[in-house]
Design an enzyme around this catalytic site. Structure first.
Site, PDB file in Angstrom:
ATOM      1  N   PRO A  11     -22.967 -52.828 -13.073  1.00 15.98           N
ATOM      2  CA  PRO A  11     -21.530 -52.668 -13.947  1.00 15.98           C
ATOM      3  C   PRO A  11     -21.916 -52.557 -14.620  1.00 15.98           C
ATOM      4  O   PRO A  11     -23.048 -52.421 -15.588  1.00 15.98           O
ATOM      5  CB  PRO A  11     -21.310 -54.408 -13.706  1.00 15.98           C
ATOM      6  CG  PRO A  11     -22.707 -54.820 -12.881  1.00 15.98           C
ATOM      7  CD  PRO A  11     -22.972 -54.108 -12.711  1.00 15.98           C
ATOM      8  N   ASN A  12     -20.650 -51.472 -15.282  1.00 15.84           N
ATOM      9  CA  ASN A  12     -20.290 -50.690 -15.918  1.00 15.84           C
ATOM     10  C   ASN A  12     -21.191 -49.816 -16.544  1.00 15.84           C
ATOM     11  O   ASN A  12     -21.208 -48.529 -17.725  1.00 15.84           O
ATOM     12  CB  ASN A  12     -19.801 -52.323 -17.138  1.00 15.84           C
ATOM     13  CG  ASN A  12     -19.050 -53.090 -17.379  1.00 15.84           C
ATOM     14  OD1 ASN A  12     -17.868 -53.406 -16.957  1.00 15.84           O
ATOM     15  ND2 ASN A  12     -19.841 -54.607 -17.129  1.00 15.84           N
ATOM     16  N   ARG A  19     -19.299 -46.030 -23.075  1.00 22.07           N
ATOM     17  CA  ARG A  19     -19.334 -47.276 -23.411  1.00 22.07           C
ATOM     18  C   ARG A  19     -20.145 -47.759 -23.983  1.00 22.07           C
ATOM     19  O   ARG A  19     -21.950 -47.631 -24.614  1.00 22.07           O
ATOM     20  CB  ARG A  19     -20.044 -48.102 -21.996  1.00 22.07           C
ATOM     21  CG  ARG A  19     -20.502 -49.323 -22.327  1.00 22.07           C
ATOM     22  CD  ARG A  19     -20.968 -49.825 -21.410  1.00 22.07           C
ATOM     23  NE  ARG A  19     -21.501 -51.822 -20.887  1.00 22.07           N
ATOM     24  CZ  ARG A  19     -22.634 -52.029 -20.283  1.00 22.07           C
ATOM     25  NH1 ARG A  19     -23.027 -51.461 -19.606  1.00 22.07           N
ATOM     26  NH2 ARG A  19     -22.811 -53.358 -20.572  1.00 22.07           N
ATOM     27  N   TYR A  24     -25.518 -48.458 -25.754  1.00 21.74           N
ATOM     28  CA  TYR A  24     -26.624 -47.115 -25.137  1.00 21.74           C
ATOM     29  C   TYR A  24     -26.278 -45.907 -24.980  1.00 21.74           C
ATOM     30  O   TYR A  24     -27.056 -45.526 -24.438  1.00 21.74           O
ATOM     31  CB  TYR A  24     -25.875 -47.943 -23.871  1.00 21.74           C
ATOM     32  CG  TYR A  24     -25.691 -49.753 -23.120  1.00 21.74           C
ATOM     33  CD1 TYR A  24     -26.235 -49.891 -22.646  1.00 21.74           C
ATOM     34  CD2 TYR A  24     -24.568 -50.252 -23.779  1.00 21.74           C
ATOM     35  CE1 TYR A  24     -26.968 -51.112 -22.530  1.00 21.74           C
ATOM     36  CE2 TYR A  24     -23.981 -51.177 -23.175  1.00 21.74           C
ATOM     37  CZ  TYR A  24     -25.099 -52.138 -22.781  1.00 21.74           C
ATOM     38  OH  TYR A  24     -25.165 -52.763 -22.954  1.00 21.74           O
ATOM     39  N   ASN A  75     -31.514 -50.830 -12.754  1.00 20.85           N
ATOM     40  CA  ASN A  75     -30.515 -51.330 -13.680  1.00 20.85           C
ATOM     41  C   ASN A  75     -29.896 -52.376 -13.800  1.00 20.85           C
ATOM     42  O   ASN A  75     -29.348 -51.610 -13.226  1.00 20.85           O
ATOM     43  CB  ASN A  75     -30.586 -49.920 -14.919  1.00 20.85           C
ATOM     44  CG  ASN A  75     -30.203 -51.188 -15.719  1.00 20.85           C
ATOM     45  OD1 ASN A  75     -29.601 -51.772 -16.190  1.00 20.85           O
ATOM     46  ND2 ASN A  75     -29.625 -50.249 -17.442  1.00 20.85           N
ATOM     47  N   ALA A  78     -25.560 -56.254 -16.055  1.00 21.57           N
ATOM     48  CA  ALA A  78     -25.595 -57.708 -15.783  1.00 21.57           C
ATOM     49  C   ALA A  78     -25.756 -59.015 -15.571  1.00 21.57           C
ATOM     50  O   ALA A  78     -26.051 -59.457 -15.170  1.00 21.57           O
ATOM     51  CB  ALA A  78     -23.559 -58.251 -16.568  1.00 21.57           C
ATOM     52  N   GLU A  99     -38.282 -52.222 -13.131  1.00 17.64           N
ATOM     53  CA  GLU A  99     -36.469 -52.282 -13.679  1.00 17.64           C
ATOM     54  C   GLU A  99     -36.756 -51.495 -15.034  1.00 17.64           C
ATOM     55  O   GLU A  99     -37.769 -51.923 -16.025  1.00 17.64           O
ATOM     56  CB  GLU A  99     -36.708 -53.508 -13.768  1.00 17.64           C
ATOM     57  CG  GLU A  99     -36.271 -54.769 -15.006  1.00 17.64           C
ATOM     58  CD  GLU A  99     -36.069 -55.727 -14.953  1.00 17.64           C
ATOM     59  OE1 GLU A  99     -36.800 -56.659 -14.106  1.00 17.64           O
ATOM     60  OE2 GLU A  99     -34.784 -56.613 -15.542  1.00 17.64           O
ATOM     61  N   HIS A 101     -34.317 -50.977 -18.685  1.00 21.30           N
ATOM     62  CA  HIS A 101     -32.502 -51.704 -19.890  1.00 21.30           C
ATOM     63  C   HIS A 101     -32.762 -50.671 -20.857  1.00 21.30           C
ATOM     64  O   HIS A 101     -33.978 -50.667 -21.485  1.00 21.30           O
ATOM     65  CB  HIS A 101     -32.596 -53.029 -19.449  1.00 21.30           C
ATOM     66  CG  HIS A 101     -32.594 -54.312 -18.590  1.00 21.30           C
ATOM     67  ND1 HIS A 101     -31.831 -54.636 -18.050  1.00 21.30           N
ATOM     68  CD2 HIS A 101     -33.851 -54.384 -18.194  1.00 21.30           C
ATOM     69  CE1 HIS A 101     -32.493 -54.685 -17.320  1.00 21.30           C
ATOM     70  NE2 HIS A 101     -33.104 -55.517 -16.934  1.00 21.30           N
ATOM     71  N   SER A 103     -31.404 -51.152 -23.047  1.00 19.09           N
ATOM     72  CA  SER A 103     -31.097 -51.972 -24.755  1.00 19.09           C
ATOM     73  C   SER A 103     -32.510 -52.874 -25.366  1.00 19.09           C
ATOM     74  O   SER A 103     -32.873 -53.066 -23.436  1.00 19.09           O
ATOM     75  CB  SER A 103     -29.763 -52.273 -25.086  1.00 19.09           C
ATOM     76  OG  SER A 103     -29.603 -53.186 -24.357  1.00 19.09           O
ATOM     77  N   ARG A 108     -31.372 -59.486 -28.503  1.00 13.69           N
ATOM     78  CA  ARG A 108     -29.838 -58.627 -28.328  1.00 13.69           C
ATOM     79  C   ARG A 108     -29.613 -60.670 -27.754  1.00 13.69           C
ATOM     80  O   ARG A 108     -30.681 -61.297 -27.812  1.00 13.69           O
ATOM     81  CB  ARG A 108     -29.565 -57.968 -27.047  1.00 13.69           C
ATOM     82  CG  ARG A 108     -29.574 -56.796 -27.633  1.00 13.69           C
ATOM     83  CD  ARG A 108     -28.743 -55.758 -26.607  1.00 13.69           C
ATOM     84  NE  ARG A 108     -27.257 -56.094 -26.384  1.00 13.69           N
ATOM     85  CZ  ARG A 108     -26.620 -55.580 -25.637  1.00 13.69           C
ATOM     86  NH1 ARG A 108     -27.330 -54.666 -24.663  1.00 13.69           N
ATOM     87  NH2 ARG A 108     -25.384 -55.855 -25.601  1.00 13.69           N
TER      88      ARG A 108
HETATM   89  C1  DQA Z   1     -28.433 -53.514 -19.589  1.00  7.99           C
HETATM   90  C2  DQA Z   1     -28.692 -54.539 -20.684  1.00  7.99           C
HETATM   91  C3  DQA Z   1     -28.157 -55.967 -19.993  1.00  7.99           C
HETATM   92  O1  DQA Z   1     -28.021 -57.651 -20.904  1.00  7.99           O
HETATM   93  C4  DQA Z   1     -26.253 -55.472 -20.131  1.00  7.99           C
HETATM   94  O2  DQA Z   1     -25.279 -56.340 -19.481  1.00  7.99           O
HETATM   95  C5  DQA Z   1     -26.094 -53.971 -19.319  1.00  7.99           C
HETATM   96  C6  DQA Z   1     -26.871 -52.749 -19.807  1.00  7.99           C
HETATM   97  C7  DQA Z   1     -29.121 -52.128 -20.854  1.00  7.99           C
HETATM   98  O3  DQA Z   1     -29.962 -51.714 -19.641  1.00  7.99           O
HETATM   99  O4  DQA Z   1     -29.454 -52.416 -21.402  1.00  7.99           O
HETATM  100  O5  DQA Z   1     -25.085 -53.735 -18.222  1.00  7.99           O
HETATM  101  O6  DQA Z   1     -29.026 -53.580 -18.797  1.00  7.99           O
END
Ligand code: DQA
Length: 146
Positions: A11-12, A19, A24, A75, A78, A99, A101, A103, A108
């Protein structure tokens, strides 16, 4: 026929580039697809990038990978921190799972420190920006060459 690597995004991440760019960055998912395709080609692989904001759709995409894909780069965004359903789906997949991420989730908020997906992932990259996707693809190439 060359092996397919599926790059799944939660998501997102459709808004990547727009965003929270201070977290990011400015690259988009189209940029990620282009970077990963170039690396995949070096290893004689092909790749396809998918994104969904819906948990069940991501589960369905993982089920599809059982039939189509040699490896998954994911990825889960959330859903990383909440989804037993995505973990269970990944546990039905036999190939390598990496996997990523963008960030550094460990730097965080505390709720981002736990990952259900890490219980299945063969390796994880965090905090290297979108470059992490291409690095995952490179690692996928060496894993599948073995
Ligand atoms: C994320 C880190 C997650 O905590 C966050 O909810 C994201 C992006 C990252 O790529 O850093 O949407 O997966």
């Amino acid at each position: 026929m060359s092996q397919l690597i599926t790059i799944l995004n939660g998501p997102n991440l459709n808004l990547l580039g727009k965003r929270e760019p201070e977290i990011y960055g400015h690259a988009t998912l189209a940029d990620v697809q282009a970077d990963c395709s170039a690396v995949a080609q070096e290893f004689g692989l092909t790749c396809e990038l998918k994104q969904s904001n819906i948990e069940g759709e991501l589960v369905d995409m993982i089920h599809t990978c059982r039939e189509t894909s040699a490896g998954i780069i994911i990825n889960p965004a959330a859903y990383t921190h909440t989804s037993v359903a995505i973990l269970d789906a990944l546990n039905t997949f036999d190939g390598p799972v990496l996997e990523i991420h963008i960030s550094n989730v460990h730097k965080r908020e505390e709720f981002r420190h736990h990952s259900y997906v890490s219980k299945r992932a063969d390796a994880s990259i965090v905090g290297m920006g979108v470059e992490g996707y291409a690095l995952c693809m490179r690692h996928m190439g060496s894993l599948l060459a073995k």
